[in-house]
Design a protein around this motif. Structure first.
Motif, PDB file in Angstrom:
ATOM      1  N   ARG A   1     -67.433 -28.228  69.055  1.00  0.00           N
ATOM      2  CA  ARG A   1     -67.153 -26.840  69.399  1.00  0.00           C
ATOM      3  C   ARG A   1     -66.284 -26.769  70.635  1.00  0.00           C
ATOM      4  O   ARG A   1     -66.141 -27.745  71.364  1.00  0.00           O
ATOM      5  CB  ARG A   1     -68.425 -26.032  69.595  1.00  0.00           C
ATOM      6  CG  ARG A   1     -69.216 -26.404  70.799  1.00  0.00           C
ATOM      7  CD  ARG A   1     -70.528 -25.623  70.823  1.00  0.00           C
ATOM      8  NE  ARG A   1     -71.194 -25.869  72.077  1.00  0.00           N
ATOM      9  CZ  ARG A   1     -71.611 -24.922  72.894  1.00  0.00           C
ATOM     10  NH1 ARG A   1     -71.455 -23.673  72.586  1.00  0.00           N
ATOM     11  NH2 ARG A   1     -72.206 -25.227  74.016  1.00  0.00           N
ATOM     12  N   MET A   2     -65.717 -25.592  70.845  1.00  0.00           N
ATOM     13  CA  MET A   2     -64.879 -25.352  72.012  1.00  0.00           C
ATOM     14  C   MET A   2     -65.436 -24.133  72.731  1.00  0.00           C
ATOM     15  O   MET A   2     -65.687 -23.102  72.102  1.00  0.00           O
ATOM     16  CB  MET A   2     -63.434 -25.088  71.591  1.00  0.00           C
ATOM     17  CG  MET A   2     -62.525 -24.661  72.733  1.00  0.00           C
ATOM     18  SD  MET A   2     -60.840 -24.325  72.166  1.00  0.00           S
ATOM     19  CE  MET A   2     -60.075 -25.876  72.588  1.00  0.00           C
ATOM     20  N   VAL A   3     -65.649 -24.270  74.025  1.00  0.00           N
ATOM     21  CA  VAL A   3     -66.071 -23.149  74.853  1.00  0.00           C
ATOM     22  C   VAL A   3     -64.889 -22.783  75.736  1.00  0.00           C
ATOM     23  O   VAL A   3     -64.396 -23.613  76.499  1.00  0.00           O
ATOM     24  CB  VAL A   3     -67.300 -23.502  75.719  1.00  0.00           C
ATOM     25  CG1 VAL A   3     -67.667 -22.338  76.619  1.00  0.00           C
ATOM     26  CG2 VAL A   3     -68.477 -23.905  74.837  1.00  0.00           C
TER      27      VAL A   3
ATOM     28  N   PHE B   1     -57.305 -26.832  68.033  1.00  0.00           N
ATOM     29  CA  PHE B   1     -58.727 -26.903  67.692  1.00  0.00           C
ATOM     30  C   PHE B   1     -59.005 -26.131  66.407  1.00  0.00           C
ATOM     31  O   PHE B   1     -59.711 -26.623  65.516  1.00  0.00           O
ATOM     32  CB  PHE B   1     -59.589 -26.356  68.841  1.00  0.00           C
ATOM     33  CG  PHE B   1     -61.060 -26.502  68.590  1.00  0.00           C
ATOM     34  CD1 PHE B   1     -61.706 -27.693  68.889  1.00  0.00           C
ATOM     35  CD2 PHE B   1     -61.795 -25.468  68.049  1.00  0.00           C
ATOM     36  CE1 PHE B   1     -63.056 -27.837  68.641  1.00  0.00           C
ATOM     37  CE2 PHE B   1     -63.149 -25.602  67.799  1.00  0.00           C
ATOM     38  CZ  PHE B   1     -63.788 -26.790  68.100  1.00  0.00           C
ATOM     39  N   LEU B   2     -58.456 -24.922  66.291  1.00  0.00           N
ATOM     40  CA  LEU B   2     -58.696 -24.108  65.102  1.00  0.00           C
ATOM     41  C   LEU B   2     -58.073 -24.700  63.852  1.00  0.00           C
ATOM     42  O   LEU B   2     -58.527 -24.444  62.737  1.00  0.00           O
ATOM     43  CB  LEU B   2     -58.199 -22.680  65.330  1.00  0.00           C
ATOM     44  CG  LEU B   2     -59.037 -21.868  66.309  1.00  0.00           C
ATOM     45  CD1 LEU B   2     -58.365 -20.525  66.593  1.00  0.00           C
ATOM     46  CD2 LEU B   2     -60.449 -21.662  65.782  1.00  0.00           C
ATOM     47  N   ARG B   3     -57.043 -25.485  64.013  1.00  0.00           N
ATOM     48  CA  ARG B   3     -56.432 -26.178  62.863  1.00  0.00           C
ATOM     49  C   ARG B   3     -57.416 -27.183  62.263  1.00  0.00           C
ATOM     50  O   ARG B   3     -57.425 -27.441  61.074  1.00  0.00           O
ATOM     51  CB  ARG B   3     -55.158 -26.889  63.332  1.00  0.00           C
ATOM     52  CG  ARG B   3     -54.456 -27.668  62.279  1.00  0.00           C
ATOM     53  CD  ARG B   3     -53.518 -26.751  61.506  1.00  0.00           C
ATOM     54  NE  ARG B   3     -52.645 -27.545  60.686  1.00  0.00           N
ATOM     55  CZ  ARG B   3     -52.732 -27.566  59.351  1.00  0.00           C
ATOM     56  NH1 ARG B   3     -53.616 -26.839  58.728  1.00  0.00           N
ATOM     57  NH2 ARG B   3     -51.910 -28.306  58.658  1.00  0.00           N
ATOM     58  N   LEU B   4     -58.299 -27.736  63.116  1.00  0.00           N
ATOM     59  CA  LEU B   4     -59.244 -28.764  62.695  1.00  0.00           C
ATOM     60  C   LEU B   4     -60.655 -28.239  62.411  1.00  0.00           C
ATOM     61  O   LEU B   4     -61.439 -28.905  61.749  1.00  0.00           O
ATOM     62  CB  LEU B   4     -59.352 -29.839  63.791  1.00  0.00           C
ATOM     63  CG  LEU B   4     -58.058 -30.563  64.149  1.00  0.00           C
ATOM     64  CD1 LEU B   4     -58.236 -31.346  65.433  1.00  0.00           C
ATOM     65  CD2 LEU B   4     -57.650 -31.484  63.006  1.00  0.00           C
ATOM     66  N   HIS B   5     -60.979 -27.061  62.933  1.00  0.00           N
ATOM     67  CA  HIS B   5     -62.348 -26.548  62.869  1.00  0.00           C
ATOM     68  C   HIS B   5     -62.368 -25.099  62.398  1.00  0.00           C
ATOM     69  O   HIS B   5     -61.338 -24.453  62.293  1.00  0.00           O
ATOM     70  CB  HIS B   5     -63.011 -26.643  64.252  1.00  0.00           C
ATOM     71  CG  HIS B   5     -63.089 -28.030  64.786  1.00  0.00           C
ATOM     72  ND1 HIS B   5     -64.052 -28.925  64.408  1.00  0.00           N
ATOM     73  CD2 HIS B   5     -62.303 -28.686  65.670  1.00  0.00           C
ATOM     74  CE1 HIS B   5     -63.863 -30.073  65.037  1.00  0.00           C
ATOM     75  NE2 HIS B   5     -62.801 -29.953  65.807  1.00  0.00           N
ATOM     76  N   LYS B   6     -63.580 -24.588  62.221  1.00  0.00           N
ATOM     77  CA  LYS B   6     -63.756 -23.186  61.837  1.00  0.00           C
ATOM     78  C   LYS B   6     -63.800 -22.305  63.075  1.00  0.00           C
ATOM     79  O   LYS B   6     -64.135 -22.750  64.161  1.00  0.00           O
ATOM     80  CB  LYS B   6     -65.055 -23.031  61.046  1.00  0.00           C
ATOM     81  CG  LYS B   6     -65.019 -23.751  59.718  1.00  0.00           C
ATOM     82  CD  LYS B   6     -66.333 -23.560  59.001  1.00  0.00           C
ATOM     83  CE  LYS B   6     -66.284 -24.098  57.596  1.00  0.00           C
ATOM     84  NZ  LYS B   6     -66.252 -25.491  57.457  1.00  0.00           N
TER      85      LYS B   6
ATOM     86  N   ARG C   1     -65.910 -20.128  63.900  1.00  0.00           N
ATOM     87  CA  ARG C   1     -67.244 -19.992  64.485  1.00  0.00           C
ATOM     88  C   ARG C   1     -67.571 -21.122  65.467  1.00  0.00           C
ATOM     89  O   ARG C   1     -68.548 -21.046  66.194  1.00  0.00           O
ATOM     90  CB  ARG C   1     -68.300 -19.909  63.388  1.00  0.00           C
ATOM     91  CG  ARG C   1     -68.505 -21.219  62.644  1.00  0.00           C
ATOM     92  CD  ARG C   1     -69.702 -21.131  61.704  1.00  0.00           C
ATOM     93  NE  ARG C   1     -69.886 -22.371  61.036  1.00  0.00           N
ATOM     94  CZ  ARG C   1     -69.619 -22.599  59.758  1.00  0.00           C
ATOM     95  NH1 ARG C   1     -69.160 -21.612  59.014  1.00  0.00           N
ATOM     96  NH2 ARG C   1     -69.808 -23.771  59.226  1.00  0.00           N
ATOM     97  N   ASP C   2     -66.760 -22.162  65.483  1.00  0.00           N
ATOM     98  CA  ASP C   2     -66.967 -23.282  66.404  1.00  0.00           C
ATOM     99  C   ASP C   2     -66.371 -23.023  67.780  1.00  0.00           C
ATOM    100  O   ASP C   2     -66.408 -23.883  68.650  1.00  0.00           O
ATOM    101  CB  ASP C   2     -66.376 -24.575  65.828  1.00  0.00           C
ATOM    102  CG  ASP C   2     -67.056 -24.991  64.527  1.00  0.00           C
ATOM    103  OD1 ASP C   2     -68.253 -24.696  64.362  1.00  0.00           O
ATOM    104  OD2 ASP C   2     -66.384 -25.603  63.682  1.00  0.00           O
ATOM    105  N   VAL C   3     -65.790 -21.835  67.977  1.00  0.00           N
ATOM    106  CA  VAL C   3     -65.192 -21.463  69.257  1.00  0.00           C
ATOM    107  C   VAL C   3     -66.064 -20.384  69.898  1.00  0.00           C
ATOM    108  O   VAL C   3     -66.403 -19.391  69.259  1.00  0.00           O
ATOM    109  CB  VAL C   3     -63.751 -20.934  69.086  1.00  0.00           C
ATOM    110  CG1 VAL C   3     -63.178 -20.478  70.418  1.00  0.00           C
ATOM    111  CG2 VAL C   3     -62.865 -21.991  68.460  1.00  0.00           C
ATOM    112  N   GLU C   4     -66.419 -20.615  71.143  1.00  0.00           N
ATOM    113  CA  GLU C   4     -67.195 -19.633  71.898  1.00  0.00           C
ATOM    114  C   GLU C   4     -66.362 -19.203  73.101  1.00  0.00           C
ATOM    115  O   GLU C   4     -65.823 -20.044  73.817  1.00  0.00           O
ATOM    116  CB  GLU C   4     -68.510 -20.250  72.364  1.00  0.00           C
ATOM    117  CG  GLU C   4     -69.421 -19.301  73.069  1.00  0.00           C
ATOM    118  CD  GLU C   4     -70.752 -19.941  73.405  1.00  0.00           C
ATOM    119  OE1 GLU C   4     -71.487 -19.332  74.191  1.00  0.00           O
ATOM    120  OE2 GLU C   4     -71.052 -21.042  72.913  1.00  0.00           O
TER     121      GLU C   4
END
Length: 84
Positions: free
Chosen positions: A33-35, A55-60, A62-65
């Motif tokens: 995740r990324m904060v 980060f969003l290219r690799l993850h969903k 919802r993994d960003v806070e």
């Protein structure tokens, strides 16, 4: 593990800075995740926009806070308490 780009990527030594930037993709792909410590200037800095986009290219999403930068001190303090 915590990655703070200003601390983890050299700001003064160009060779080390290039190595840090080259390793950023590996770090992002291995992160769960990324904060984001957000301030009104956050997305005015191209580097921050690049990190979030990568980060969003690799993850969903919802993994960003996103939390206000002023909460960063509290977050660090709470993390230290939980680590003990």
């Amino acid at each position: 593990m915590v990655f703070l780009d200003k601390l983890c990527i050299s700001q003064h030594n160009m060779n080390k800075k290039e190595q840090g930037i080259a390793g950023l993709a590996a770090f992002l792909s291995n992160s769960r995740r990324m904060v984001i410590l957000w301030s009104p200037r956050y997305f005015s800095r191209l580097w921050c926009t690049y990190e979030v986009g990568a980060f969003l290219r690799l993850h969903k999403r919802r993994d960003v806070e996103i939390i206000p930068a002023s909460f960063g001190v509290y977050l660090c303090f709470a993390s230290l308490l939980l680590a003990v």
